[in-house]
Design a protein around this motif. Structure first.
Motif, mmCIF file in Angstrom:
data_model
loop_
_atom_site.group_PDB
_atom_site.id
_atom_site.type_symbol
_atom_site.label_atom_id
_atom_site.label_comp_id
_atom_site.label_asym_id
_atom_site.label_seq_id
_atom_site.Cartn_x
_atom_site.Cartn_y
_atom_site.Cartn_z
ATOM 1 N N SER A 238 41.002 39.689 39.598
ATOM 2 C CA SER A 238 40.404 38.896 40.670
ATOM 3 C C SER A 238 39.180 38.130 40.214
ATOM 4 O O SER A 238 38.652 37.299 40.945
ATOM 5 N N GLY A 239 38.702 38.441 39.018
ATOM 6 C CA GLY A 239 37.484 37.795 38.568
ATOM 7 C C GLY A 239 36.230 38.497 39.024
ATOM 8 O O GLY A 239 35.129 37.966 38.881
ATOM 9 N N SER B 117 35.206 44.143 37.132
ATOM 10 C CA SER B 117 36.536 44.346 36.570
ATOM 11 C C SER B 117 36.452 44.388 35.056
ATOM 12 O O SER B 117 35.693 43.643 34.440
ATOM 13 N N HIS C 56 38.470 40.445 32.172
ATOM 14 C CA HIS C 56 37.716 39.280 32.604
ATOM 15 C C HIS C 56 38.649 38.084 32.734
ATOM 16 O O HIS C 56 38.646 37.167 31.932
ATOM 17 N N THR D 299 40.574 35.550 35.860
ATOM 18 C CA THR D 299 40.677 35.204 37.271
ATOM 19 C C THR D 299 42.021 34.533 37.506
ATOM 20 O O THR D 299 42.249 33.424 37.031
ATOM 21 N N ILE E 240 34.814 42.291 44.994
ATOM 22 C CA ILE E 240 35.954 41.430 44.716
ATOM 23 C C ILE E 240 35.779 40.167 45.549
ATOM 24 O O ILE E 240 35.547 40.247 46.758
ATOM 25 N N HIS F 200 41.434 42.572 48.355
ATOM 26 C CA HIS F 200 40.536 41.476 48.727
ATOM 27 C C HIS F 200 39.926 41.698 50.100
ATOM 28 O O HIS F 200 38.764 41.386 50.321
#
Lengths: 412, 308, 636
Positions: free
Chosen positions: C358-359, C363, C366, C368, C437, C532
């Motif tokens: 998810s960027g 995380s 790395h 996205t 996130i 999310h």
């Protein structure tokens, strides 16, 4: 409120016959009517904590302490013209439920601030919701430094994450190193065995302890991670004995700490077990029995017996007739609720004794200036929203009681 | 490696407790093919029943006097709960498809936990009385009086069960019902009674395990049944579900697997991070999967004909 | 239900039983209509003096809270009473309008007396009721007496319980009272609840009496086919009404209102099915399936317009995530008959996979990904895990699979909390999880920001609600396409008899693995959105049984209670489940206890689920007819 819904519906349905549910808005008009009619404004302080489930003992302590703070404020007429009310929600230690509660609290325009949550894992799902609504959230128990200072706090780049998030609890970044200094210098134990219960609190505490301890020159004889609630820690005990460590640092709460201490002593291990404020609970001594003798735990604030406010709090809590004990975070919760009350007081004072129509933004700003002598000592918040109170006290178990060993302030 | 005997002993004690609980799973499953998910809670109520007796007696009663009474109290509570559960929750669903009783069992498990939680003082862990004496030393091994209790209880229980199933009329009726309930019924066996007895015996053993757990760890909690029940059920499957000795053996294997993996996995090159106590549950299940892959009927299980 | 109908029609038209209260038909009709109208009118009176009962029932001339429900029930009683009285109006209720009137009246009695008792209990004493309250109570009873005088339907049976049944009820009630008293003595928090349970026992008995009294759901002659346009308009109206009712239920701000709402809803649905209207409605939806699907989807999407605040939309998102996961589990349990007790782990795999790409700063990967890629990643990774778990274990049968999946569910949580770089490689961030996130942004549309559409503000959760709705539609499509295809029939064959299926040339292992992988992938897809919505993924929620859905036990319960093997079953089950645990907060700490009891009772009363597939219903009848046969297969 139903009018709008009806409007939308007819638009979609393209049918004007739906008059069945054409009910007006009684609740909304009633609420606004009562607030303007009566002279005393009632505002709500929300609570979000696990009120059911395994962590309920801690959660109920939080709720009751907030309730006590609110009752005290109402009794002493702390903020003239404003009555406080409690709205307790149960997050069941679930991030999803916590978030849901956050949206509900945000939607209730009477809520001026929220105390909670207990778990850092729940906090992360709530922070942004509160932040977007400028609703102040004061956690009595979150210890993860990244909640306020950002994910890279360890490397020194601290960035405030959410301007509506505050906490009265101390962070791992202070408590762990303080305990390490105590163990290394005061106890003069140089070989430690680290144990955590793989929950946020314990893991964070052990990590910061380890860093400071090795920096001071101590050695880590071994490290183990136990399953919370498993209660059979025999393999850990055997490993500790074999490692030759002269002290055990436990990161975790007392329900896991007590059996560990007990099994360690039963197996003939003589070194002390040192833990954080999650372990500094009378139940720890009760559960571990005589095995807890000589164990240590750090806790935030000055020693309880040196603070009048703490004594009053404990007496009032007993008099309040709460069936559940105030537990580990009761004092912090009381202070959290009181900080919101102080902020409301400041906002009302600046606005001719009345709260503005939407006071949330003003309260959020006022929180930064809040300063009072609370149960855990002087309560105020720094630029990250953390408690400025960096005083910690080491307690030790002496003849079945927590006794103050040492108090001090952690400096870097 | 000098702590190996100690680890073996620890595994043995833990395994004996798992084995005691597993007997209940395996007996009920052997007769009516029901995973009695609430069995872990039976174990928990047994412990709490014993504690209730103890707190009624008061602290100044000698533990040696109190212990038999506690066992009676714990066993009575657990048996009552199990029999009531059988009568009112499971029996009406005897002929329903497999999932219905399983969901009932999950509901029962939640219900029992919450009921016990609702008693005053049960919201967090309760102190359980301790047996005096110890620690005893046997070579490099250190153990407690409670550990002796577990082992003795497990041995006695297994012997009793072996005698009961082989040599008593009810025991043989039980075997017959497990093999073929219809024929058993035709032969004049009251299968309902047999099923109740299976539940009751499982509950007795679970209660003894619950008391052992309290004595060993010094505290009991309303949710103690879940993890222990889970591992005990794993033990029952590991040993071959339906087989009483298999349950005991499975318990011992699982206990040893957990303790030994927690102690020694980290010495395997490249596995240094996977050796903590927290990982031991994972290894226990890995062993289960391996056993099921290569011996799907479990260690002592017989190869059963495929069920429809 | 369809099967019982054919039975009754085959029987000769027996002499209808006498009504419970003997009176001339005209009087009965008059009492029913008048009582209903009076009940409705009494809602405009003040029922109590104190405004401390939620909903403020002190105002005359304007109903509030629970009074709206009484009003609704009264109006429906009167309306149906008129239809029953005037033969010319029979076309409006082609079934048994008399029975329908009775059931509406029962709903009115239930909600009115529930309110009155709740007022008396909560405010301590009957003195808190005003004369208006008593009028309402009496009026609802008048309507009930009137409807009990209406002629009975031909299919109804003797309704008086036997002596044994009375005794059973008595023992159960007395037993619960005794247990409740014992608990009270020991200070257990559940004491009051158990005693209340003693009150529920006779109510349950009365419901069974009522069921016998009204008889089975009436069969109808085929209706005249209406033009499609009329059908569509009717469907729109019905869906709009359903949506409004649903939104009302979700909005209920306090538990008492929700209980009253459920009572009125249940009896009204029963009444509608007796009146034959439910059957007619189903016919309309069944003959316009494509329209029904599209309109149903649009109605669900319109939910965000009828909600009061974003809190309801948040509820909606969570319900949808839960329902979508339950539908995925339905592939595994309902279609292929594989018992999966650790299903929530697949939701977790999807959530973690989406969080990793998810960027988010926390995380360890790395990267996205855009949402479509992240969603596919989540589903794919989850599916791969399904295969990895299934490949070694699907060769073993039945209950062994249950324990392996249960183990997997537990392992998942332990593993993700250990992969933090200290006690394992750094992947998931350990107990701290992956946090902060970022919100999704699809085609430049940021789901985190409120948007204004058609004059209404669509908040963050409403955005996610729509996204989740699309995903739900995809999952439903996949499910129904798979179920109706060769694969689906293979699954059912394996579920029914694996040996026979293998003999017919079905590769059992491969199809089971496919079910496992597909189910896992669907859960993973739902998980990607969950990551999310919650801003974070932490290990704690992925447990076997916890207080908050989704967890493995609740997922399984939603599937089984909703109805296995159907599309709508798990959705209804999940929705009901989530709303119940959300709305019953006034039970405070006892809600889990109630949940446990409800599971037990539900399995006892309707083990085939709320929406039963025809096949399963037959199965249950078969089991009732031949218990011995069932035993012999089980004991082999």
């Amino acid at each position: 409120m139903r009018n709008r819904s009806l409007l939308m519906l007819t638009a979609i349905a393209a049918a004007g016959t739906l008059t069945l549910s054409a009910c007006g808005s009684r609740a909304a008009s009633g609420a606004s009517g009562s607030s303007s009619a009566s002279s005393a404004t009632t505002v709500t302080i929300g609570v979000d904590a696990p009120l059911t489930g395994p962590l309920s003992a801690l959660g109920l302590g939080i709720r009751n302490s907030v309730d006590l703070a609110i009752k005290t404020a109402n009794k002493t007429n702390e903020v003239p013209g404003i009555t406080f009310k409690i709205e307790a929600t149960d997050d069941k230690a679930s991030p999803q439920q916590g978030q849901q509660n956050a949206t509900t609290l945000v939607a209730d325009s009477n809520v001026v601030g929220v105390v909670g949550p207990l778990n850092s894992g729940v906090a992360v799902s709530m922070q942004k919701i509160f932040d977007e609504a400028n609703l102040v959230e004061v956690s009595p128990a979150n210890t993860n430094p990244s909640l306020t200072q950002g994910p890279s706090w360890g490397t020194g780049t601290k960035v405030r994450q959410f301007k509506s998030y505050f906490r009265t609890a101390t962070t791992d970044a202070i408590q762990g190193p303080f305990a390490a200094q105590f163990v290394y210098t005061t106890l003069a134990k140089k070989k430690v065995f680290l144990v955590d219960n793989k929950l946020t609190y314990g893991v964070g505490l052990v990590a910061t302890f380890k860093d400071e301890f090795t920096k001071l020159g101590g050695t880590v004889a071994g490290q183990d991670h136990v399953t919370s609630g498993a209660s059979d820690y025999s393999s850990t005990v055997t490993a500790i004995k074999a490692s030759g460590a002269d002290v055990v640092y436990f990161g975790g709460e007392y329900p896991d700490g007590a059996p560990l201490a007990k099994q360690l002593k039963a197996a003939g291990y003589n070194g002390p077990v040192v833990g954080g404020d999650g372990m500094k609970d009378d139940t720890f001594i009760k559960l571990a029995g005589t095995a807890s003798e000589g164990d240590y735990a750090t806790s935030v604030g000055a020693p309880v017996e040196s603070l009048d406010s703490a004594k009053t709090y404990i007496a009032n809590y007993k008099a309040g007739g709460y069936t559940d004990p105030y537990a580990a975070y009761g004092g912090y919760s009381y202070d959290s609720a009181w900080s919101i009350i102080e902020a409301v007081k400041a906002v009302a004072a600046a606005n001719n004794g009345k709260l503005p129509a939407n006071p949330r933004q003003a309260i959020e700003t006022a929180m930064a200036q809040v300063s009072f002598s609370g149960v855990t000592g002087q309560v105020s918040f720094d630029q990250y929203g953390d408690a400025t109170n960096k005083q910690l006290t080491v307690y030790g178990v002496k003849s079945g009681q927590w006794a103050t060993i040492k108090t001090g302030t952690f400096s870097g | 490696m000098h702590e190996l005997p100690q680890n073996l002993a620890n595994g043995l004690f833990l395994g004996a407790m798992y084995g005691l609980i597993a007997v209940g799973y395996t007996m009920v499953y052997g007769i009516i093919q029901l995973i009695n998910f609430a069995h872990g809670e039976i174990f928990m109520t047994g412990a709490f029943g014993a504690l209730a007796v103890y707190s009624k007696l008061g602290a100044n009663v000698s533990i040696w006097l109190a212990l038999p009474l506690m066992i009676v109290g714990g066993v009575a509570t657990a048996t009552l709960v199990a029999v009531l559960a059988e009568r009112f929750a499971y029996r009406p669903l005897r002929n329903a498809p497999r999932l219905a009783p399983l969901i009932t069992a999950i509901g029962l498990s939640i219900f029992l936990q919450q009921l016990v939680w609702g008693f005053p003082g049960n919201k967090s862990a309760r102190v359980f009385p301790q047996l005096p004496g110890g620690p005893f030393h046997l070579g490099s091994v250190v153990f407690q009086s409670a550990d002796i209790f577990v082992v003795v209880a497990a041995v006695l229980s297994t012997l009793f069960l072996a005698y009961f199933v082989r040599s008593t009329r009810t025991g043989r009726a039980m075997q017959a019902t497990a093999q073929d309930p219809d024929t058993a019924k035709l032969m004049g066996i009251d299968t309902d009674k047999v099923i109740v007895i299976a539940f009751a015996i499982g509950a007795v053993f679970a209660a003894i395990a619950g008391i052992s757990s309290g004595l060993r760890y010094g505290q009991i909690e309303y949710n103690m049944g879940f993890l222990n029940g889970l591992f005990a059920f794993t033990a029952a499957v590991l040993g071959g579900i339906g087989n009483i000795y298999g349950a005991m053996l499975g318990g011992l294997v699982l206990g040893l697997a957990q303790t030994l993996s927690a102690a020694y996995i980290q010495y395997i090159p490249g596995m240094s991070q996977f050796g903590s106590q927290d990982w031991s549950g994972v290894w226990a299940f890995v062993i289960l999967i391996l056993v099921l892959m290569f011996r799907p009927q479990g260690l002592l299980g017989e190869r059963v004909a495929d069920r429809a | 239900m369809t099967d019982t109908k054919t039975l009754t029609t085959e029987q000769p038209d027996q002499a209808a039983l006498k009504p419970a209260v003997r009176m001339p038909a005209a009087v009965a009709h008059g009492l029913a209509i008048g009582g209903g109208a009076l009940t409705a009118a009494s809602a405009f009176l003040a029922w109590t003096y104190s405004s401390s009962f939620p909903g403020d029932l002190t105002i005359s001339g304007y109903p509030g809270g629970l009074q709206w429900l009484t009003l609704t029930a009264g109006l429906l009683t009167a309306l149906m009473g008129v239809i029953a009285a005037v033969p010319g109006l029979r076309v409006l209720a082609p079934g048994n309008p008399g029975n329908a009137t009775l059931l509406f009246a029962v709903g009115g009695v239930a909600v009115t007396w529930f309110t009155l008792i709740a007022i008396a209990v909560q405010l301590h004493g009957l003195v808190n009721l005003t004369s208006g309250g008593w009028v309402a109570g009496v009026a609802s009873l008048i309507a009930l007496v009137g409807t009990l005088g209406l002629p009975r339907a031909p299919g109804s049976t003797v309704c008086a319980p036997t002596r044994a049944e009375w005794l059973q009820t008595l023992y159960a009630g007395a037993g619960l009272l005794a247990v409740g008293y014992l608990l009270h003595l020991t200070g257990n928090g559940a004491a009051g609840l158990v005693m209340a349970g003693a009150g529920v026992v006779p109510i349950a008995r009365l419901c069974i009496v009522l069921k016998h009294y009204t008889g089975p759901t009436p069969t109808l002659r085929a209706a005249k086919r209406l033009p499609v346009a009329v059908d569509v308009v009717l469907m729109i109206l019905m869906l709009a009404l359903a949506l409004e009712i649903f939104a009302y239920g979700v909005d209920t701000p306090y538990g008492q209102l929700f209980v009253g709402f459920l009572a009125v809803l249940c009896f009204s649905l029963w009444a509608l099915s007796q009146s034959g209207l439910l059957r007619r409605a189903t016919e309309i939806f069944e003959r316009n399936r494509a329209w029904a699907a599209v309109l149903g989807f649009l109605t669900a999407a319109a939910f965000v317009f009828v909600q009061q605040s974003d809190a309801d939309a948040a509820l909606g998102v969570n319900v949808l995530i839960f329902a979508a996961t339950a539908l995925g589990l339905n592939v595994v349990v309902g279609l292929a008959g594989l018992l999966d007790l650790g299903y929530v782990a697949f939701l977790g795999v999807g959530a973690y996979a989406a969080a990793l790409v998810s960027g988010a700063v926390t995380s360890s990967v790395h990267a996205t990904f855009p949402f479509w890629a992240a969603a596919l990643t989540g589903a794919a990774v989850s599916g791969i895990f399904g295969v990895l778990l299934g490949a070694p274990t699907l060769r073993v049968r039945g209950d062994y699979l249950a324990i392996v999946t249960l183990g997997f569910g537990e392992i998942f949580r332990i593993v993700v909390s250990n992969l933090d770089g200290v006690s394992g490689p750094n992947v998931t961030g350990g107990p701290n999880g992956i946090v902060n996130i970022p919100d999704l942004s699809i085609l430049g549309f940021n789901l985190g920001n409120p948007h204004t559409i058609l004059g209404a503000t669509i908040g963050r959760f409403a955005n996610y609600f729509w996204l989740m709705l699309i995903i739900m539609a995809i999952i439903m499509l996949v499910f129904s396409r798979a179920a109706d295809s060769r694969i689906g029939r293979a699954w059912v064959a394996i579920r029914e008899d694996e040996t026979a299926a293998t003999a017919m040339g079905i590769n059992g292992f491969r199809f089971k693995l496919l079910a496992f992988a597909l189910g896992a992938a669907l859960a993973g897809l739902a998980g990607t959105v969950m990551a999310h919505v919650n801003f974070s993924v932490v290990p704690d929620p992925f447990v076997f049984a916890g207080p908050v859905p989704p967890n493995s036990a609740f997922l399984l319960a939603a599937v089984v209670i909703g109805g296995m093997g159907t599309v709508s079953g798990p959705i209804v089950g999940a929705t009901l489940f989530y709303l119940l645990q959300q709305k019953l907060t006034f039970l405070q700490s006892n809600e889990l206890l109630i949940f446990g009891v409800a599971l037990i009772l539900f399995m006892r009363l309707r083990p085939e689920g709320i929406i039963a597939s025809r096949r399963r219903q037959l199965e249950f009848h078969e089991a009732e007819d031949a218990p011995a046969a069932q035993l012999s297969t089980a004991g082999a």
